[in-house]
Write a protein that holds these residues in place. Sequence first.
Motif, PDB file in Angstrom:
ATOM      1  N   ARG A  47      74.496 -53.142  11.194  1.00  0.00           N
ATOM      2  CA  ARG A  47      74.936 -53.620   9.877  1.00  0.00           C
ATOM      3  C   ARG A  47      73.764 -53.638   8.898  1.00  0.00           C
ATOM      4  O   ARG A  47      73.916 -53.263   7.724  1.00  0.00           O
ATOM      5  N   MET A  48      72.591 -54.042   9.371  1.00  0.00           N
ATOM      6  CA  MET A  48      71.418 -54.085   8.490  1.00  0.00           C
ATOM      7  C   MET A  48      71.062 -52.683   8.004  1.00  0.00           C
ATOM      8  O   MET A  48      70.723 -52.487   6.843  1.00  0.00           O
ATOM      9  N   ARG A  49      71.136 -51.696   8.887  1.00  0.00           N
ATOM     10  CA  ARG A  49      70.829 -50.320   8.470  1.00  0.00           C
ATOM     11  C   ARG A  49      71.857 -49.850   7.441  1.00  0.00           C
ATOM     12  O   ARG A  49      71.497 -49.204   6.454  1.00  0.00           O
ATOM     13  N   LEU A  50      73.116 -50.191   7.623  1.00  0.00           N
ATOM     14  CA  LEU A  50      74.132 -49.814   6.641  1.00  0.00           C
ATOM     15  C   LEU A  50      73.901 -50.533   5.310  1.00  0.00           C
ATOM     16  O   LEU A  50      74.049 -49.926   4.245  1.00  0.00           O
ATOM     17  N   PHE A  51      73.503 -51.820   5.354  1.00  0.00           N
ATOM     18  CA  PHE A  51      73.152 -52.541   4.117  1.00  0.00           C
ATOM     19  C   PHE A  51      72.022 -51.808   3.396  1.00  0.00           C
ATOM     20  O   PHE A  51      72.071 -51.592   2.187  1.00  0.00           O
ATOM     21  N   GLU A  52      71.003 -51.450   4.162  1.00  0.00           N
ATOM     22  CA  GLU A  52      69.840 -50.770   3.571  1.00  0.00           C
ATOM     23  C   GLU A  52      70.252 -49.453   2.925  1.00  0.00           C
ATOM     24  O   GLU A  52      69.868 -49.148   1.794  1.00  0.00           O
ATOM     25  N   MET A  95      67.297 -37.179   9.332  1.00  0.00           N
ATOM     26  CA  MET A  95      68.715 -37.207   9.611  1.00  0.00           C
ATOM     27  C   MET A  95      69.459 -37.490   8.305  1.00  0.00           C
ATOM     28  O   MET A  95      69.057 -38.344   7.531  1.00  0.00           O
ATOM     29  N   SER A  96      70.541 -36.772   8.081  1.00  0.00           N
ATOM     30  CA  SER A  96      71.309 -36.996   6.861  1.00  0.00           C
ATOM     31  C   SER A  96      72.008 -38.349   6.931  1.00  0.00           C
ATOM     32  O   SER A  96      72.248 -38.901   8.003  1.00  0.00           O
ATOM     33  N   ARG A  97      72.337 -38.870   5.762  1.00  0.00           N
ATOM     34  CA  ARG A  97      73.025 -40.158   5.697  1.00  0.00           C
ATOM     35  C   ARG A  97      74.331 -40.104   6.472  1.00  0.00           C
ATOM     36  O   ARG A  97      74.645 -40.998   7.253  1.00  0.00           O
ATOM     37  N   SER A  98      75.117 -39.065   6.264  1.00  0.00           N
ATOM     38  CA  SER A  98      76.414 -38.957   6.954  1.00  0.00           C
ATOM     39  C   SER A  98      76.238 -38.882   8.464  1.00  0.00           C
ATOM     40  O   SER A  98      76.999 -39.510   9.214  1.00  0.00           O
ATOM     41  N   ALA A  99      75.234 -38.141   8.917  1.00  0.00           N
ATOM     42  CA  ALA A  99      74.984 -38.037  10.356  1.00  0.00           C
ATOM     43  C   ALA A  99      74.566 -39.392  10.933  1.00  0.00           C
ATOM     44  O   ALA A  99      74.990 -39.771  12.033  1.00  0.00           O
ATOM     45  N   GLU A 100      73.743 -40.130  10.182  1.00  0.00           N
ATOM     46  CA  GLU A 100      73.318 -41.447  10.658  1.00  0.00           C
ATOM     47  C   GLU A 100      74.491 -42.424  10.692  1.00  0.00           C
ATOM     48  O   GLU A 100      74.640 -43.197  11.641  1.00  0.00           O
ATOM     49  N   ILE A 101      75.337 -42.389   9.679  1.00  0.00           N
ATOM     50  CA  ILE A 101      76.517 -43.255   9.668  1.00  0.00           C
ATOM     51  C   ILE A 101      77.431 -42.909  10.841  1.00  0.00           C
ATOM     52  O   ILE A 101      77.948 -43.802  11.526  1.00  0.00           O
ATOM     53  N   ASP A 102      77.609 -41.622  11.110  1.00  0.00           N
ATOM     54  CA  ASP A 102      78.440 -41.202  12.235  1.00  0.00           C
ATOM     55  C   ASP A 102      77.849 -41.717  13.551  1.00  0.00           C
ATOM     56  O   ASP A 102      78.587 -42.212  14.417  1.00  0.00           O
ATOM     57  N   LYS A 103      76.537 -41.630  13.709  1.00  0.00           N
ATOM     58  CA  LYS A 103      75.870 -42.116  14.919  1.00  0.00           C
ATOM     59  C   LYS A 103      76.096 -43.622  15.085  1.00  0.00           C
ATOM     60  O   LYS A 103      76.408 -44.096  16.176  1.00  0.00           O
ATOM     61  N   ILE A 104      75.929 -44.368  14.011  1.00  0.00           N
ATOM     62  CA  ILE A 104      76.151 -45.815  14.060  1.00  0.00           C
ATOM     63  C   ILE A 104      77.604 -46.115  14.427  1.00  0.00           C
ATOM     64  O   ILE A 104      77.886 -46.978  15.263  1.00  0.00           O
ATOM     65  N   MET A 139      73.192 -48.613   1.864  1.00  0.00           N
ATOM     66  CA  MET A 139      74.055 -48.919   0.732  1.00  0.00           C
ATOM     67  C   MET A 139      73.214 -49.264  -0.501  1.00  0.00           C
ATOM     68  O   MET A 139      73.443 -48.747  -1.595  1.00  0.00           O
ATOM     69  N   VAL A 140      72.229 -50.110  -0.317  1.00  0.00           N
ATOM     70  CA  VAL A 140      71.372 -50.529  -1.427  1.00  0.00           C
ATOM     71  C   VAL A 140      70.576 -49.350  -1.967  1.00  0.00           C
ATOM     72  O   VAL A 140      70.437 -49.177  -3.175  1.00  0.00           O
ATOM     73  N   ASP A 141      70.061 -48.508  -1.077  1.00  0.00           N
ATOM     74  CA  ASP A 141      69.260 -47.373  -1.523  1.00  0.00           C
ATOM     75  C   ASP A 141      70.061 -46.366  -2.333  1.00  0.00           C
ATOM     76  O   ASP A 141      69.508 -45.636  -3.139  1.00  0.00           O
ATOM     77  N   ASP A 142      71.374 -46.338  -2.130  1.00  0.00           N
ATOM     78  CA  ASP A 142      72.215 -45.377  -2.844  1.00  0.00           C
ATOM     79  C   ASP A 142      72.882 -45.943  -4.099  1.00  0.00           C
ATOM     80  O   ASP A 142      73.526 -45.211  -4.834  1.00  0.00           O
ATOM     81  N   LEU A 143      72.738 -47.242  -4.337  1.00  0.00           N
ATOM     82  CA  LEU A 143      73.371 -47.809  -5.526  1.00  0.00           C
ATOM     83  C   LEU A 143      72.662 -47.347  -6.799  1.00  0.00           C
ATOM     84  O   LEU A 143      71.436 -47.363  -6.854  1.00  0.00           O
TER      85      LEU A 143
END
Length: 167
Positions: free
Chosen positions: A40-45, A1-10, A47-51
Motif C-alpha cells: 500500500r505504501m508503494r502504491l501511495f508513493e 520497471m514500468s509503473r503498470s508492470a510494478e502495479i501488476d506485480k503488487i 500515486m503521489v508522484d503521478d499527481l
Amino acid sequence: MSRSAEIDKIYQEDQKTRTLFKRGDVYDRPAELKSDAANRMRLFEMMVDDLPWNARDFALVSRVFQHTNTGGESEENENWRSQENHLLGFFMSRKAARLGILEEAGSMVSRIERYLKASGIPREYGLELVSKTPFKVCTINPRISDEQRLDAGLPLRLNEMMKEFCH
C-alpha cells in the motif's frame, strides 16, 4: 520497471495471499500484514508522484493528513482513522520538497514521527532534519536496515527513499 508492470506485480502478490486465505492454507499472517502495508505504501508513493499538483498543494495536503488521530488522543469515535494517513502525508511532504518547498523537510520528519509514536515504534527508526542549509534529511540510525523497519511495523524503505535528501 514500468509503473503498470510494478502495479501488476503488487496485485499478483496480493492475490497470491488472498488465494491461500480462501483455500484455508496455513500462511504467515504477520508477514502478510507487513507485506500488504508495504505494498500500500508503494502504491501511495506512486500515486503521489503521478499527481499533477504544485508544491504548495502537496504541502497543504500533507498538513491535513497529519491530523490523523494517533490512537492516544481522546477523541470520540475516531478509532476508524488509519495511521497510514501519516505516511501518505510523508509522501506529500517529500513531493513538495522535491518541487522546491524545502521547509517541508521538517514535515517529512514529523509525519514519520507521528506514525512511529502511534505505532509504538522507537523514534530511532525514523528521520531527522540534519541541516536546513544545505537541505538534508536522513534516517536517524542508518544501521537499522529497511527490513528491520518493516519487521518493526514501519512499511517504508527509508534508507533507500531518503538517499536523494541525505547526501
